[in-house]
Design an enzyme around this catalytic site. Structure first.
Site, mmCIF file in Angstrom:
data_model
loop_
_atom_site.group_PDB
_atom_site.id
_atom_site.type_symbol
_atom_site.label_atom_id
_atom_site.label_comp_id
_atom_site.label_asym_id
_atom_site.label_seq_id
_atom_site.Cartn_x
_atom_site.Cartn_y
_atom_site.Cartn_z
ATOM 1 N N ILE A 175 21.062 21.387 63.167
ATOM 2 C CA ILE A 175 20.805 19.972 63.437
ATOM 3 C C ILE A 175 20.858 19.704 64.938
ATOM 4 C CG2 ILE A 175 21.570 17.599 63.023
ATOM 5 C CD1 ILE A 175 20.301 19.040 60.595
ATOM 6 N N CYS A 192 22.058 14.388 54.636
ATOM 7 C CA CYS A 192 20.604 14.386 54.493
ATOM 8 C C CYS A 192 20.201 13.841 53.127
ATOM 9 C CB CYS A 192 20.042 15.792 54.691
ATOM 10 S SG CYS A 192 20.771 17.056 53.614
ATOM 11 N N THR A 193 20.957 14.189 52.083
ATOM 12 C CA THR A 193 20.633 13.724 50.733
ATOM 13 C C THR A 193 20.891 12.234 50.590
ATOM 14 O OG1 THR A 193 21.146 15.915 49.832
ATOM 15 C CG2 THR A 193 21.067 14.088 48.280
ATOM 16 N N THR A 250 21.923 26.646 52.990
ATOM 17 C CA THR A 250 22.350 26.302 54.347
ATOM 18 C C THR A 250 23.293 27.368 54.887
ATOM 19 O OG1 THR A 250 24.319 25.069 53.679
ATOM 20 C CG2 THR A 250 22.237 23.851 53.708
#
Length: 481
Positions: free
Chosen positions: A139, A289-290, A319
């Site tokens: 990120i 993110c979800t 991940t």
């Protein structure tokens, strides 16, 4: 002349127009801090073909492609105006102009539609705001790319420093190389050089100091000229207010976490609750993110149909938290090889909904399956609605939300019949509604929401940072509320 000849001639004409748009778009961005959009998609630093492809997206509005021959006059009209920092959507201008029956010229209509960005009404340029990245992983590097891309005239966000733990010989060169090349997201759009003597990475002219430290207490930001900065913590090591407060040192004004916050740390989903951030709030989270993928469409569905209850099942790419091959892991199942297995795990996204949407009283449950793909996930959102509806009504509504609502930067929409996960690598939206997969039966609806859990999420992070820093400029023409 044959049909093929006509098509090719038309392409060459549009190609020439797109070429002439590039310097106009670039000049507006560099000199006036104006970002030119086309239905929420930026045209800044885009190639000729990319500009033409972005125009073709507009076929989802009325089944017809929007041509550069239609938008070019509006772009030319913008260059003649005394514009202040803003975002201006050519697609919206063209669409609204077609519907306007007053007989105004393009120049008259454009001046009226963007009046808030001109003259005494326009936003004044602000001093650049320093940004520090604490951590430089997946990120962190994507956020760095976005910050460098958005540097514009230099009056917005300015990435000043990156804080990492020392990695040994050639550490700086290796980190610069990871910024330059990415196996999923491709090459960095620009040039990168390294000055090892000053521990600096220079990306597209932006000098970024790399600071080595094992703990926030070891960093003196003022010694590097950093002031009133927003620090983005990409490590996830600290997630509560006490831990994140360690970053609040001289030179650092606010801390933004790129993971779900714990305790009283606000979880912010841009587009939904970013306007609730108090000016004096120094610590906040961008959730997961979800959470960013499901909250905007969940809000949209609740606004129109009401939501009584829901369940989200996220099929998530693996991940770095998982193992490449079977090995010990403190969490159940995550020790098994990520590239070889589907792994049942948990998601905190459902519980995080309450923080982002406190007015939603419907219970939302959730679970997750990690699968062997490196990026892009899909959330399957199953909802019990407050009223009966039809599939066509739901799709027409969500299509309109993706084009004309305040959530259009968060929600995208696709009708592609053969869409698969890799098609959404690089999407800047928080989630993409897959029209073909949508199921509706009375008061039950199932939405399939694609999301680039790396890049799309990073875009949401940058939007939050822009908002709290005061450099989130208004968009024209104004969208319906």
């Amino acid at each position: 002349m044959t049909v093929n000849d006509d098509s090719f001639t038309n392409w060459k004409i549009r190609e020439e127009i797109a070429e002439s748009m590039i310097p106009l778009i670039g000049k507006l961005h560099r000199e006036r801090d104006v970002t030119v959009l086309l239905h929420s998609r930026s045209l800044v630093n885009k190639s000729v073909v990319s500009i033409l492809k972005t125009h073709r997206f507009a076929r989802q509005i009325a089944g017809a492609e929007l041509s550069v021959t239609e938008t070019m006059p509006f772009l030319q009209a913008l260059t003649a105006l005394d514009l202040g920092p803003s975002q201006i959507d050519l697609g919206m201008l063209a669409t609204m102009y077609k519907a306007d029956e007053r007989g105004l010229s393009v120049e008259q209509f454009t001046a009226e539609a963007v009046a808030g960005a001109t003259g005494a009404e326009k936003t004044e340029r602000r001093e650049p705001r320093d940004v520090v990245l604490y951590g430089f992983g997946r990120i962190g590097r994507l956020v760095a790319r976005l910050l460098i891309e958005k540097a514009g005239s230099g009056n917005g966000l300015r990435l000043r420093a990156i804080v990492v733990r020392g990695g040994g010989e050639a550490d700086l060169v290796k980190r610069a190389s990871l910024l330059r090349r990415d196996s999923i997201h491709g090459q960095f759009n620009g040039t990168i050089t390294v000055d090892e003597a000053t521990s600096t990475i220079i990306a597209n002219g932006n000098a970024i100091k790399v600071i080595y430290a094992n703990d926030p207490s070891e960093v003196d930001y003022t010694a590097h000229g950093v002031k009133d900065a927003i620090l983005i913590d990409n490590t996830g090591k600290w997630r509560d207010r006490e831990g994140l407060s360690q970053h609040l040192r001289p030179g650092i004004d606010k801390v933004v976490l790129t993971a779900p916050g714990k305790g009283d740390v606000p979880n912010i989903v841009h587009g939904v609750n970013h306007d609730t951030v108090k000016p004096d709030e120094q610590i906040l989270s961008c959730a997961s993110c979800t959470t960013n993928a499901i909250v905007p469409p969940l809000k949209a569905m609740d606004d129109e149909f009401g939501v009584l209850r829901g369940h989200v099942e996220t099929v998530h790419s693996f991940t770095n938290d998982q193992n490449l091959l079977d090995n010990y892991h403190k969490a159940d199942r995550r020790g098994r090889s990520a590239p070889l297995n589907m792994v049942i795990t948990e998601t905190g996204a459902a519980s995080a909904v309450a923080k982002a949407l406190p007015d939603l009283k419907a219970p939302i449950t959730g679970s997750s399956i990690r699968v062997p793909v490196p990026d892009v996930s899909i959330a399957i959102l199953s909802l019990r609605l407050g009223r009966e509806t039809t599939r066509d009504e739901v799709l027409d509504y969500l299509r309109d939300v993706s084009l004309n609502s305040p959530l259009k930067r968060q929600i995208d929409f696709t009708t592609a019949p053969d869409a698969v996960s890799m098609d959404f690598v690089g999407s800047r939206h928080a989630s993409i509604v897959d029209a073909g997969a949508t199921k509706v039966d009375g008061d039950n609806a199932i939405l399939y929401l694609w999301y680039d859990n790396e890049f799309g999420y990073s875009c949401q992070v940058v939007r939050v940072v822009q908002h709290v820093s005061g450099v989130e400029y208004p968009t024209y023409p104004a969208t319906a509320v």
